[in-house]
Design a protein around this motif. Structure first.
Motif, PDB file in Angstrom:
ATOM      1  N   TYR A 168     -71.076-114.359  42.588  1.00  0.00           N
ATOM      2  CA  TYR A 168     -71.196-113.032  41.989  1.00  0.00           C
ATOM      3  C   TYR A 168     -70.533-113.014  40.610  1.00  0.00           C
ATOM      4  CZ  TYR A 168     -73.290-110.523  45.894  1.00  0.00           C
ATOM      5  OH  TYR A 168     -74.164-110.066  46.852  1.00  0.00           O
ATOM      6  N   VAL A 169     -71.267-112.483  39.638  1.00  0.00           N
ATOM      7  CA  VAL A 169     -70.790-112.397  38.259  1.00  0.00           C
ATOM      8  C   VAL A 169     -70.684-110.924  37.884  1.00  0.00           C
ATOM      9  CG1 VAL A 169     -71.198-113.077  35.866  1.00  0.00           C
ATOM     10  CG2 VAL A 169     -71.995-114.551  37.748  1.00  0.00           C
ATOM     11  N   LYS A 170     -69.641-110.560  37.185  1.00  0.00           N
ATOM     12  CA  LYS A 170     -69.436-109.160  36.819  1.00  0.00           C
ATOM     13  C   LYS A 170     -70.275-108.831  35.587  1.00  0.00           C
ATOM     14  CE  LYS A 170     -65.824-105.651  36.949  1.00  0.00           C
ATOM     15  NZ  LYS A 170     -64.366-105.393  37.016  1.00  0.00           N
ATOM     16  N   THR A 171     -71.557-108.728  35.821  1.00  0.00           N
ATOM     17  CA  THR A 171     -72.498-108.342  34.778  1.00  0.00           C
ATOM     18  C   THR A 171     -72.565-106.817  34.714  1.00  0.00           C
ATOM     19  OG1 THR A 171     -74.343-108.304  36.329  1.00  0.00           O
ATOM     20  CG2 THR A 171     -73.888-110.403  35.214  1.00  0.00           C
ATOM     21  N   PRO A 172     -73.146-106.274  33.650  1.00  0.00           N
ATOM     22  CA  PRO A 172     -73.324-104.816  33.596  1.00  0.00           C
ATOM     23  C   PRO A 172     -74.102-104.274  34.788  1.00  0.00           C
ATOM     24  CG  PRO A 172     -73.634-105.751  31.429  1.00  0.00           C
ATOM     25  CD  PRO A 172     -73.499-106.909  32.375  1.00  0.00           C
TER      26      PRO A 172
END
Length: 233
Positions: A168-172
């Motif tokens: 999981y990546v903290k993208t917008p």
């Protein structure tokens, strides 16, 4: 690859998330970057990557490409398979898998000319099953297989093809879901032994590093960057 002044990169999905961060880092390093996104961006063109005719048309305008980053992707909803709208299934596969193939295929002559590199965005979702994510998981598992297939076929042309598989990546997009209460950052972080989400900066930096000459003997690899998520806890 050629010297910095001549290096040309195409980044799909460069208007947000991982793609946008790739654009920022590449430009900071002196690359000429062309963004392919649904809406026209500075230094880019508006193109629907799920439409091969549109992709082929913009690809023909280029004369040699050093790097293609296939970062464009959509997640779709979180319904179980039995409740999934087939139209959404088609849409996710069309963008995530079809778009990756279309851009790679259309830019093949330009990549061959510069002995370039393709970096695709796969996902741990392709190997770690999550309820309600079948469409996304299938698309990303297929991107991993496509990466190996292209690497195998195009190695003799001097084209390297690799992929990263993030957790999981903290993208917008993820941030909006967290703020809307659709996702819990705490629960997402707990899925990774490092107990946090990745930043877009971390993933983009890894993708760009893998495209550089020190990794010129690497092709067909799916590089997992997941804070230990696939190790289990």
């Amino acid at each position: 690859m050629n010297n910095v002044e001549e290096r040309i990169a195409i980044v799909t999905g460069g208007a947000s998330g991982i793609g946008q961060e790739c654009v920022r880092q590449l430009r900071a390093a002196g690359w000429r970057v062309v963004v392919w996104d649904r809406s026209e961006q500075e230094g880019g063109v508006a193109v629907n990557i799920a439409d091969y005719a549109a992709v082929a048309a913009v690809a023909k305008q280029l004369d040699g490409v050093d790097l293609l980053i296939n970062a464009a992707g959509i997640a779709g909803g979180r319904e179980p398979v039995a409740e999934k709208d087939p139209a959404e299934w088609d849409s996710v596969l069309a963008v995530n898998l079809g778009g990756t193939f279309y851009c790679s295929h259309a830019l093949y002559p330009q990549l061959r000319k510069k002995r370039g590199v393709i970096v695709n965005v796969a996902s741990v979702a392709g190997t770690v099953m999550m309820k309600g994510r079948a469409h996304y998981a299938v698309s990303k598992a297929a991107v991993a297989t496509l990466t190996r297939s292209l690497a195998n076929e195009w190695a003799s042309d001097g084209i390297r093809v690799i992929a990263v598989a993030p957790g999981y990546v903290k993208t917008p997009m993820i941030q909006r879901s967290i703020e809307a209460g659709e996702l819990s950052e705490e629960k997402l972080a707990a899925m990774h032994p490092m107990n946090r989400l990745a930043s877009t900066q971390e993933i983009a930096a890894a993708m760009i590093a893998l495209a550089q000459p020190p990794f010129q003997f690497m092709t067909g690899e799916i590089v997992t960057i997941d804070g230990g998520m696939t190790l289990g806890k």
